[in-house]
Scaffold this active site. Sequence first.
Site, PDB file in Angstrom:
ATOM      1  N   SER A  16      -8.602  -0.948   8.920  1.00 58.45           N
ATOM      2  CA  SER A  16      -7.921   0.150   9.147  1.00 58.45           C
ATOM      3  C   SER A  16      -6.437  -0.339   9.082  1.00 58.45           C
ATOM      4  CB  SER A  16      -7.949   0.687  10.761  1.00 58.45           C
ATOM      5  OG  SER A  16      -9.207   1.044  10.997  1.00 58.45           O
ATOM      6  N   ARG A  17      -5.614   0.343   8.331  1.00 59.66           N
ATOM      7  CA  ARG A  17      -4.274  -0.018   8.270  1.00 59.66           C
ATOM      8  C   ARG A  17      -3.475   0.599   9.680  1.00 59.66           C
ATOM      9  NH1 ARG A  17      -3.839   2.352   2.345  1.00 59.66           N
ATOM     10  NH2 ARG A  17      -4.634   0.752   1.283  1.00 59.66           N
ATOM     11  N   ASP A  38       2.682  14.291   1.827  1.00 57.39           N
ATOM     12  CA  ASP A  38       1.661  15.578   2.397  1.00 57.39           C
ATOM     13  C   ASP A  38       0.872  15.074   3.512  1.00 57.39           C
ATOM     14  OD1 ASP A  38       0.800  13.545  -0.120  1.00 57.39           O
ATOM     15  OD2 ASP A  38      -1.354  14.161   0.754  1.00 57.39           O
ATOM     16  N   ASP A  96       0.902  -1.190  -0.159  1.00 60.38           N
ATOM     17  CA  ASP A  96      -0.010   0.017  -0.016  1.00 60.38           C
ATOM     18  C   ASP A  96       0.925   1.312   0.037  1.00 60.38           C
ATOM     19  OD1 ASP A  96      -2.292  -1.558   0.049  1.00 60.38           O
ATOM     20  OD2 ASP A  96      -2.238  -1.563   2.448  1.00 60.38           O
ATOM     21  N   GLU A  97       1.885   1.183  -0.793  1.00 68.55           N
ATOM     22  CA  GLU A  97       2.860   2.457  -0.690  1.00 68.55           C
ATOM     23  C   GLU A  97       2.335   3.385  -1.850  1.00 68.55           C
ATOM     24  OE1 GLU A  97       4.018  -0.774  -1.329  1.00 68.55           O
ATOM     25  OE2 GLU A  97       5.287  -1.352   0.369  1.00 68.55           O
ATOM     26  N   THR A 131     -10.053  -5.191   1.894  1.00 66.65           N
ATOM     27  CA  THR A 131     -10.701  -5.707   2.898  1.00 66.65           C
ATOM     28  C   THR A 131     -11.599  -4.503   3.974  1.00 66.65           C
ATOM     29  OG1 THR A 131      -8.907  -5.636   4.426  1.00 66.65           O
ATOM     30  CG2 THR A 131      -9.532  -7.853   3.252  1.00 66.65           C
ATOM     31  N   GLY A 132     -11.114  -3.192   3.435  1.00 61.64           N
ATOM     32  CA  GLY A 132     -11.696  -2.045   4.274  1.00 61.64           C
ATOM     33  C   GLY A 132     -11.130  -2.125   5.710  1.00 61.64           C
ATOM     34  N   GLY A 170      -4.451  -4.453  -3.748  1.00 58.78           N
ATOM     35  CA  GLY A 170      -5.487  -3.358  -3.895  1.00 58.78           C
ATOM     36  C   GLY A 170      -4.836  -2.461  -4.424  1.00 58.78           C
ATOM     37  N   HIS A 171      -4.866  -1.699  -5.676  1.00 57.53           N
ATOM     38  CA  HIS A 171      -4.237  -0.784  -6.139  1.00 57.53           C
ATOM     39  C   HIS A 171      -5.176   0.463  -6.603  1.00 57.53           C
ATOM     40  CE1 HIS A 171      -0.652  -3.686  -7.266  1.00 57.53           C
ATOM     41  NE2 HIS A 171      -0.756  -3.571  -5.851  1.00 57.53           N
ATOM     42  N   LYS A 188       1.767   1.936  -5.197  1.00 57.86           N
ATOM     43  CA  LYS A 188       2.288   1.069  -6.556  1.00 57.86           C
ATOM     44  C   LYS A 188       1.318   1.439  -7.506  1.00 57.86           C
ATOM     45  CE  LYS A 188       2.048  -2.730  -4.215  1.00 57.86           C
ATOM     46  NZ  LYS A 188       2.093  -2.235  -3.037  1.00 57.86           N
ATOM     47  N   GLY A 189      -0.045   1.384  -7.267  1.00 54.53           N
ATOM     48  CA  GLY A 189      -0.914   1.624  -8.644  1.00 54.53           C
ATOM     49  C   GLY A 189      -0.688   2.976  -9.055  1.00 54.53           C
ATOM     50  N   ARG A 218       2.238 -29.191  -6.780  1.00 53.44           N
ATOM     51  CA  ARG A 218       1.901 -29.907  -8.043  1.00 53.44           C
ATOM     52  C   ARG A 218       0.669 -30.394  -8.327  1.00 53.44           C
ATOM     53  NH1 ARG A 218       7.798 -32.671  -7.607  1.00 53.44           N
ATOM     54  NH2 ARG A 218       6.858 -33.197  -5.645  1.00 53.44           N
ATOM     55  N   GLN A 228       1.961  -6.115  -3.166  1.00 51.90           N
ATOM     56  CA  GLN A 228       2.375  -6.373  -1.605  1.00 51.90           C
ATOM     57  C   GLN A 228       3.718  -5.545  -1.703  1.00 51.90           C
ATOM     58  OE1 GLN A 228       1.357  -9.682  -3.079  1.00 51.90           O
ATOM     59  NE2 GLN A 228      -0.493  -8.703  -2.719  1.00 51.90           N
TER      60      GLN A 228
HETATM   61  P1  GDP Z   1      -0.689   0.058  -3.563  1.00 43.22           P
HETATM   62  O1  GDP Z   1      -1.153  -1.157  -3.053  1.00 43.22           O
HETATM   63  O2  GDP Z   1       0.855   0.305  -2.961  1.00 43.22           O
HETATM   64  O3  GDP Z   1      -1.162   0.554  -4.909  1.00 43.22           O
HETATM   65  O4  GDP Z   1      -1.254   1.317  -2.710  1.00 43.22           O
HETATM   66  P2  GDP Z   1      -3.031   1.565  -2.339  1.00 43.22           P
HETATM   67  O5  GDP Z   1      -3.509   2.203  -3.628  1.00 43.22           O
HETATM   68  O6  GDP Z   1      -3.462   0.159  -1.574  1.00 43.22           O
HETATM   69  O7  GDP Z   1      -2.824   2.569  -1.263  1.00 43.22           O
HETATM   70  C1  GDP Z   1      -2.302   3.918  -1.519  1.00 43.22           C
HETATM   71  C2  GDP Z   1      -3.421   5.063  -1.170  1.00 43.22           C
HETATM   72  O8  GDP Z   1      -2.739   6.351  -1.223  1.00 43.22           O
HETATM   73  C3  GDP Z   1      -4.304   5.050  -2.304  1.00 43.22           C
HETATM   74  O9  GDP Z   1      -5.642   5.424  -1.609  1.00 43.22           O
HETATM   75  C4  GDP Z   1      -3.919   6.130  -3.050  1.00 43.22           C
HETATM   76  O10 GDP Z   1      -5.007   6.904  -3.971  1.00 43.22           O
HETATM   77  C5  GDP Z   1      -3.262   7.149  -2.267  1.00 43.22           C
HETATM   78  N1  GDP Z   1      -2.078   7.914  -2.561  1.00 43.22           N
HETATM   79  C6  GDP Z   1      -1.203   7.568  -3.384  1.00 43.22           C
HETATM   80  N2  GDP Z   1      -0.078   8.399  -3.441  1.00 43.22           N
HETATM   81  C7  GDP Z   1      -0.263   9.538  -2.819  1.00 43.22           C
HETATM   82  C8  GDP Z   1      -0.090  10.735  -2.270  1.00 43.22           C
HETATM   83  O11 GDP Z   1       1.176  11.083  -2.623  1.00 43.22           O
HETATM   84  N3  GDP Z   1      -0.396  11.490  -1.180  1.00 43.22           N
HETATM   85  C9  GDP Z   1      -1.904  11.132  -0.761  1.00 43.22           C
HETATM   86  N4  GDP Z   1      -2.349  11.949  -0.073  1.00 43.22           N
HETATM   87  N5  GDP Z   1      -2.182   9.874  -1.053  1.00 43.22           N
HETATM   88  C10 GDP Z   1      -1.590   8.957  -2.019  1.00 43.22           C
HETATM   89  P1  IMO Z   2      -0.765  -4.091  -2.233  1.00 40.89           P
HETATM   90  O1  IMO Z   2      -0.402  -4.674  -3.565  1.00 40.89           O
HETATM   91  C1  IMO Z   2      -0.883  -4.750   1.985  1.00 40.89           C
HETATM   92  C2  IMO Z   2      -1.105  -8.580   3.817  1.00 40.89           C
HETATM   93  C3  IMO Z   2      -2.478  -9.170   4.426  1.00 40.89           C
HETATM   94  C4  IMO Z   2      -1.866 -10.197   5.543  1.00 40.89           C
HETATM   95  C5  IMO Z   2      -0.680 -10.835   4.633  1.00 40.89           C
HETATM   96  C6  IMO Z   2      -1.108 -12.069   4.042  1.00 40.89           C
HETATM   97  O2  IMO Z   2      -2.308  -3.604  -2.455  1.00 40.89           O
HETATM   98  O3  IMO Z   2       0.177  -3.628  -1.682  1.00 40.89           O
HETATM   99  P2  IMO Z   2      -2.631 -12.888   1.931  1.00 40.89           P
HETATM  100  O4  IMO Z   2      -4.088 -12.648   1.421  1.00 40.89           O
HETATM  101  O5  IMO Z   2      -1.830 -12.270   1.014  1.00 40.89           O
HETATM  102  O6  IMO Z   2      -2.493 -14.232   2.251  1.00 40.89           O
HETATM  103  O7  IMO Z   2      -2.439 -11.999   3.418  1.00 40.89           O
HETATM  104  O8  IMO Z   2      -0.364  -9.963   3.689  1.00 40.89           O
HETATM  105  N1  IMO Z   2      -1.453  -8.165   2.423  1.00 40.89           N
HETATM  106  C7  IMO Z   2      -1.340  -6.879   1.953  1.00 40.89           C
HETATM  107  N2  IMO Z   2      -0.937  -5.941   2.621  1.00 40.89           N
HETATM  108  N3  IMO Z   2      -1.112  -4.661   0.705  1.00 40.89           N
HETATM  109  C8  IMO Z   2      -1.096  -5.708  -0.049  1.00 40.89           C
HETATM  110  O9  IMO Z   2      -1.306  -5.529  -1.456  1.00 40.89           O
HETATM  111  C9  IMO Z   2      -1.310  -6.907   0.592  1.00 40.89           C
HETATM  112  N4  IMO Z   2      -1.697  -8.144   0.114  1.00 40.89           N
HETATM  113  C10 IMO Z   2      -1.552  -9.143   1.222  1.00 40.89           C
HETATM  114  O10 IMO Z   2      -3.134  -8.109   4.896  1.00 40.89           O
HETATM  115  O11 IMO Z   2      -1.190  -9.372   6.563  1.00 40.89           O
HETATM  116 MG    MG Z   3      -3.001  -1.518  -1.864  1.00 41.89          MG
END
Ligand code: GDP
Ligand code: IMO
Ligand code: MG
Length: 428
Positions: A302-303, A331, A13-14, A299-300, A40-41, A16-17, A142, A222
């Site tokens: 809280s991180r 930001d 959740d950094e 999954t909704g 989830g991107h 990436k998307g 396998r 991930q």
């Molecule tokens: P991913 O799994 O690495 O693709 O990241 P996620 O999409 O799950 O989570 C990143 C969240 O931060 C998303 O809701 C993006 O819309 C949001 N986001 C991405 N870049 C920024 C940013 O620079 N600032 C803010 N405030 N939100 C961002």
């Molecule tokens: P993105 O691509 C954050 C976490 C789950 C759990 C562990 C194992 O959006 O960054 P799994 O269902 O993969 O067997 O769960 O990994 N997890 C993630 N956490 N971002 C993700 O993907 C994740 N995909 C799996 O929360 O701790």
């Molecule tokens: Mg994500």
Amino acid sequence: MANVTVIGAQWGDEGKGKLVDWLSNRADVVVRFQGGHNAGHTLVVGDQVYKLSLLPSGVVQGKLSVIGNGVVVDPWHLVEEIAKLGSQGVTITPDLLVLADNACLILPLHRDLDQAREAAATNKIGTTGRGIGPAYEDKVGRRAIRVADLADREALEAKIDRLLAHHTPLRRGLGLADVDAAGLLAELEAMAPRILPFARPAWLLLDEIVKSGKRVLFEGAQGALLDVDHGTYPYVTSSNTVAGQAAAGSGLGPKGVGYVLGIVKAYTTRVGGGPFPTELFDAVGEHLGTVGKEFGTVTGRSRRCGWFDAALVRQSVALNGISGIALTKLDVLDGLPRLKICVGYRADGQDFSYLPAGLKAQAALTPVYEEMDGWSETTQGARSFRDLPANAVKYVRRIEELIGAPVALLSTSPQRDDTILVRDPFQD
Ligand code: GDP
Ligand code: IMO
Ligand code: MG
């Protein structure tokens, strides 16, 4: 011409998307190489929000998109995601999407097993419940059903029998009803004509693409600390998430990985169980979660939120061979008077510059912090480095020093265009 591999450098959740979407107009093809619809991107373009779990983020810009052999594919979910994007105006045809014919499938029985195990466990991993772990177990064991098997009724029947010989005793042990083999066969046969038009040898397509001088953008899911080998095991996902997997999970050789762009959040989050040395349970943690809208896309949930952990990201730079980073969500730190950066750990009188592998040691770690002043100005939506407050620039520079990698891109809001390019990964 370089390819670029985008990977998460923390616990996912950094952003990436967002970065893959932004970079995809510089590439010819975007490739997912591991994970499944546990990802989830989120992409934000004007007032449209796209949430992708299985489809490569390049599809939104109309780029050729490949789901590689390293991905585990839930065909029911794939069909649903294609339909959902269709309703948002993104039409996905076999011209746009290629599914590796040797990718393994996630079946409903994998989801059942994932959820039943989590429900029964005392030390929960906190999985997404989507069947990822059990599907990879069957791949390595396998006995998985692969995309190409959908075209071969005889093979499918034999494979279902083999699979159920393994799953039936497991299911009974967990109190789950037996799976009806004929029913599963019928469901897969009904699914086949919806999936097979996308199926091709993806490795061959990528070989041709690279030989014709075109550029590949790999999209990781991930993060490195969720890697099944290098992460905080067993609180990890079930695939290799590090950049090296881009080669094995796509069929393009290791030279094809190219520039490794680590996506790094300006603080730390984690969803699910497991160690998290810089986790905050105070007002600052609350600020990060609220302002950063840190709720799981899948999954909704809280991180969990905490200070930036430079020791963790330094480890990630090494594990992935990171060439440069995209720093996101700076930001979200706007308005915090003081900032802390973790530069290492201490446990039982011993100093650690990295996260030790033992569970007991991980649980005992206390972060060693460096402190600096924050900034009161807003960085939200900044489009140039010059727009940033001096203390924000200081924070970014200190991160670069501590992790040993330069900033190539900076993201300052969820919006596609709120992105600062410092150096172009495709030109580096
Ligand atoms: P991913 O799994 O690495 O693709 O990241 P996620 O999409 O799950 O989570 C990143 C969240 O931060 C998303 O809701 C993006 O819309 C949001 N986001 C991405 N870049 C920024 C940013 O620079 N600032 C803010 N405030 N939100 C961002
Ligand atoms: P993105 O691509 C954050 C976490 C789950 C759990 C562990 C194992 O959006 O960054 P799994 O269902 O993969 O067997 O769960 O990994 N997890 C993630 N956490 N971002 C993700 O993907 C994740 N995909 C799996 O929360 O701790
Ligand atoms: Mg994500």
